[in-house]
Structures are given as C-alpha cells and as structure tokens.
Design a protein around this motif. Structure first.
Motif, mmCIF file in Angstrom:
data_model
loop_
_atom_site.group_PDB
_atom_site.id
_atom_site.type_symbol
_atom_site.label_atom_id
_atom_site.label_comp_id
_atom_site.label_asym_id
_atom_site.label_seq_id
_atom_site.Cartn_x
_atom_site.Cartn_y
_atom_site.Cartn_z
ATOM 1 N N ASP A 21 0.844 -1.105 0.061
ATOM 2 C CA ASP A 21 0.201 0.051 0.067
ATOM 3 C C ASP A 21 0.805 1.193 -0.132
ATOM 4 O O ASP A 21 1.902 0.852 -0.051
ATOM 5 C CB ASP A 21 -1.017 0.140 1.135
ATOM 6 N N GLU A 22 0.398 2.450 0.046
ATOM 7 C CA GLU A 22 1.083 3.956 -0.103
ATOM 8 C C GLU A 22 1.955 3.715 1.118
ATOM 9 O O GLU A 22 3.013 4.511 0.984
ATOM 10 C CB GLU A 22 0.241 4.910 -0.528
ATOM 11 N N VAL A 23 1.298 3.313 2.251
ATOM 12 C CA VAL A 23 2.389 3.579 3.446
ATOM 13 C C VAL A 23 3.511 2.665 3.452
ATOM 14 O O VAL A 23 4.910 3.413 3.564
ATOM 15 C CB VAL A 23 1.481 3.290 4.635
ATOM 16 N N SER A 26 5.979 4.322 0.821
ATOM 17 C CA SER A 26 6.547 5.374 1.716
ATOM 18 C C SER A 26 7.945 4.890 2.351
ATOM 19 O O SER A 26 8.919 5.580 2.459
ATOM 20 C CB SER A 26 5.758 6.096 2.672
ATOM 21 N N MET A 27 7.570 3.816 3.176
ATOM 22 C CA MET A 27 8.832 3.237 4.226
ATOM 23 C C MET A 27 9.544 2.652 3.160
ATOM 24 O O MET A 27 11.127 2.902 3.589
ATOM 25 C CB MET A 27 8.012 2.275 4.974
ATOM 26 N N TYR A 71 4.825 -3.049 10.505
ATOM 27 C CA TYR A 71 3.674 -2.840 9.636
ATOM 28 C C TYR A 71 3.356 -4.099 8.618
ATOM 29 O O TYR A 71 2.155 -4.057 8.224
ATOM 30 C CB TYR A 71 4.083 -1.446 8.636
ATOM 31 N N GLU A 98 3.775 7.255 13.439
ATOM 32 C CA GLU A 98 3.105 8.001 12.162
ATOM 33 C C GLU A 98 2.525 6.949 11.009
ATOM 34 O O GLU A 98 1.554 7.019 10.841
ATOM 35 C CB GLU A 98 4.029 9.023 11.650
ATOM 36 N N TYR A 99 3.647 6.039 10.883
ATOM 37 C CA TYR A 99 3.306 4.955 9.626
ATOM 38 C C TYR A 99 2.141 4.212 9.882
ATOM 39 O O TYR A 99 1.245 3.956 9.362
ATOM 40 C CB TYR A 99 4.441 4.257 9.368
ATOM 41 N N ARG A 102 -1.109 5.989 10.098
ATOM 42 C CA ARG A 102 -1.504 5.956 8.664
ATOM 43 C C ARG A 102 -2.365 4.985 8.106
ATOM 44 O O ARG A 102 -3.090 4.852 7.289
ATOM 45 C CB ARG A 102 -0.381 6.523 7.718
ATOM 46 N N GLY A 103 -1.660 3.827 8.401
ATOM 47 C CA GLY A 103 -2.196 2.431 8.003
ATOM 48 C C GLY A 103 -3.575 1.963 8.680
ATOM 49 O O GLY A 103 -4.127 1.191 8.229
#
Length: 221
Positions: A21-23, A26-27, A71, A98-99, A102-103
């Motif tokens: 996914d987008e998270v 980003s990671m 995650y 934060e991550y 967000r998820g």
C-alpha cells in the motif's frame, strides 16, 4: 535482493509478494533514500505469513526502527491483537507511530522507547511471535529474555543470520561455525553463538530459511 538467491529466483519471489500500500511504499522509499537496513519485502511477507499460521494475537519486537517489520505484521493481527515495538531512537519510534497510524494499525500497536532487553522485563507474555532484530551480539540475550514468554506453538524469528550487509558474509559464518577460524567481529560472533544456542535448546525446534539476509524460525514445542 541479496546474494542468497539468484536474480531469477528474486524475480519469482517478488511476483508472489503482496502489493504494497502507499504507506509501505513510503517506508520503502525512506529505506532507499537513507540506506536504512529494513528486513525487506520478502522477509516482511514471510513474517506476515508466520503470524497468520500461528494465529498470532500478541507480538514482541526486539528492535523496530521506524516500524517497517511491524507494518508487515500488523494486518495479520485482529483489532484486539497487540504488537509491541521497541526502539532506542526517539525519532524513529515516532516515525513508526506515524506510519502505523496512517495505515490504521495504531489501535493494535504499543510503542516502547528504550532498550528492548529492559522493556521485555515488564511484559509477562505469552507472545505468539517474537522478532529478534536488534544488535547481533545481543541475540542470545534477547532469546533468553523472552523464551519462557513464548506460547506453546509460538515462534521466535531472528533476522540477519546468514549475512549482514557490511558485517559478514555466509562463507565467514560457515567458517566460524565449523571452527575453521575465530570470528573477526562481535556481530559475527553473536550470530554464531545464536546458532549454537537455539539448535541445542530442546524446548524449541529451529530451521534456517534463506530469505532476505537469512532468518531462523524457532518453534516452541
């Protein structure tokens, strides 16, 4: 991809890895930009699979960084489940928070700042899955600190047990394990000690899995 698999096998592994996914994207981007040593998607997928196989409800991590492995694990837990992240670096732990927020997984995450070996003393368990990914020379200490808190049928997974980028390679580890020469670094010595320690522990059955930079999976009998 590491030296443990060929390019062709690496491509096959990526074909079966769930879409990120987008998270997670980003990671991954952060890891590339800062050269941060995450477990990578292949190990991440395997961790999630293990969590599903043991129907994990309680997870403990020795070393969480900015939450990459957590995650991957979080979707395998129910909203009533719990994953304890530990990290000595305040900024990295806040990034993890934060991550996971967000998820949408912050409801099952506990963020512990400080030394994981001190943090585990405050938890009774039982844990269904434990990830050891702190300093290599402290792996045995981590295992000893948590082994009695692992549920029957639960697993202890240790990362970087075949190679560690910039630390040691498989041939160096083989030579140490076969008593061909003394370990040149404390990290290599720590991994060799961990091999001997878990393989001779009759309460666990341990297998070596050549994914990522190598992991051991120890199941409590």
């Amino acid at each position: 991809m590491t030296e443990l698999v060929s390019e062709a096998v690496g491509r096959l592994l990526h074909l079966t890895t769930p879409e990120m996914d987008e998270v997670l994207e980003s990671m991954e981007a952060q890891a590339r930009e800062s050269d941060f040593p995450t477990v990578g998607p292949d190990v991440g997928e395997f961790l999630r699979l293990c969590a599903r196989l043991v129907d994990a409800e309680s997870v403990f991590e020795f070393g969480s960084g900015y939450g990459y492995s957590a995650y991957w694990l979080a979707p395998a837990l129910s909203s009533d489940g719990r994953i304890v992240l530990t990290e000595v670096d305040h900024d990295e732990l806040e990034q993890a928070r934060e991550y996971l927020t967000r998820g949408g997984y912050d409801d099952r995450a506990v963020f512990e700042e400080g030394d994981a070996l001190e943090t585990i003393e405050r938890y009774d368990g039982p844990f269904d899955l434990v990830l050891i990914d702190n300093e290599n020379h402290r792996y045995v200490d981590a295992f000893e600190a948590v082994r009695e808190k692992v549920a029957s049928g639960g697993v202890v997974i240790a990362d970087n047990v075949i190679t560690a980028t910039g630390q040691f390679d498989p041939e160096e580890l083989r030579a140490v394990l076969e008593d061909d020469h003394e370990p040149e670094t404390k990290n290599l010595a720590g991994i060799a000690d961990y091999y001997h320690h878990v393989r001779t522990n009759s309460a666990f059955e341990t297998v070596l899995v050549p994914v990522g930079e190598g992991i051991t999976v120890s199941v409590r009998l």
